[in-house]
Design a protein around this motif. Structure first.
Motif, PDB file in Angstrom:
ATOM      1  N   UNK A   1       0.856  -1.158   0.000  1.00  0.00           N
ATOM      2  CA  UNK A   1       0.000   0.000   0.000  1.00  0.00           C
ATOM      3  C   UNK A   1       0.906   1.226   0.000  1.00  0.00           C
ATOM      4  N   UNK A   2       0.554   2.198  -0.829  1.00  0.00           N
ATOM      5  CA  UNK A   2       1.373   3.396  -0.924  1.00  0.00           C
ATOM      6  C   UNK A   2       0.489   4.633  -0.880  1.00  0.00           C
TER       7      UNK A   2
ATOM      8  N   UNK B   1      -2.010  11.113   5.791  1.00  0.00           N
ATOM      9  CA  UNK B   1      -3.460  11.180   5.631  1.00  0.00           C
ATOM     10  C   UNK B   1      -3.910  10.258   4.501  1.00  0.00           C
ATOM     11  N   UNK B   2      -3.179  10.271   3.405  1.00  0.00           N
ATOM     12  CA  UNK B   2      -3.510   9.398   2.281  1.00  0.00           C
ATOM     13  C   UNK B   2      -3.336   7.933   2.627  1.00  0.00           C
ATOM     14  N   UNK B   3      -2.317   7.624   3.426  1.00  0.00           N
ATOM     15  CA  UNK B   3      -2.090   6.245   3.851  1.00  0.00           C
ATOM     16  C   UNK B   3      -3.215   5.771   4.754  1.00  0.00           C
ATOM     17  N   UNK B   4      -3.676   6.629   5.639  1.00  0.00           N
ATOM     18  CA  UNK B   4      -4.791   6.292   6.521  1.00  0.00           C
ATOM     19  C   UNK B   4      -6.039   5.977   5.700  1.00  0.00           C
TER      20      UNK B   4
ATOM     21  N   UNK C   1      -8.767  -0.399   2.184  1.00  0.00           N
ATOM     22  CA  UNK C   1      -8.364  -1.794   2.017  1.00  0.00           C
ATOM     23  C   UNK C   1      -9.109  -2.700   2.993  1.00  0.00           C
ATOM     24  N   UNK C   2      -9.284  -2.248   4.231  1.00  0.00           N
ATOM     25  CA  UNK C   2     -10.029  -3.047   5.212  1.00  0.00           C
ATOM     26  C   UNK C   2     -11.496  -3.165   4.835  1.00  0.00           C
TER      27      UNK C   2
ATOM     28  N   UNK D   1     -15.637  -7.943   0.182  1.00  0.00           N
ATOM     29  CA  UNK D   1     -15.351  -9.097  -0.677  1.00  0.00           C
ATOM     30  C   UNK D   1     -15.652 -10.390   0.060  1.00  0.00           C
ATOM     31  N   UNK D   2     -15.232 -10.490   1.309  1.00  0.00           N
ATOM     32  CA  UNK D   2     -15.495 -11.701   2.096  1.00  0.00           C
ATOM     33  C   UNK D   2     -16.992 -11.954   2.211  1.00  0.00           C
TER      34      UNK D   2
END
Length: 81
Positions: A1-2, A7-10, A16-17, A23-24
Motif C-alpha cells: 500500500x502506498x 493522511x492518504x495512507x490512513x 483496504x479493510x 469481498x469476504x
C-alpha cells in the motif's frame, strides 16, 4: 500500500479493510476468518484498557466510524523513502 502522505495512507488502509470485508461477505465468508487468533497478550491488553474519553475522541484524527460510540484509534504510520 502506498500513499503520498500519512493522511492518504490512513485513507488507503481504511479502504483496504472495507474492501476486504465487502469481498469476504460477497463470497459468503466471514471477514478475516483465515487469520489466526491474536496472541493472548493482546486480549489481556484489550481487557485491561480504559475506554477513551470525549477529549480523546475529539482529538482522534481518524474520526468516528460506524454507529454509536465506536471509533478507530489512529495507527502510528510512518513513511519510509
Amino acid at each position: 500500500m502506498q500513499a503520498d502522505d500519512l493522511a492518504g495512507l490512513s485513507v488507503a488502509l481504511r479502504q483496504a479493510l472495507v474492501d476486504q470485508i465487502e469481498i469476504s461477505r460477497d463470497l459468503g465468508g466471514e471477514p478475516f476468518a483465515a487469520l489466526p487468533p491474536a496472541p493472548a497478550r493482546y486480549f489481556a491488553m484489550y481487557e485491561a484498557a480504559e475506554p477513551p474519553n470525549a477529549d480523546a475522541r475529539a482529538a482522534d484524527p481518524v474520526g468516528a466510524i460506524g454507529a454509536g460510540e465506536a471509533f478507530l484509534v489512529a495507527p502510528e504510520l510512518r513513511l519510509v523513502a
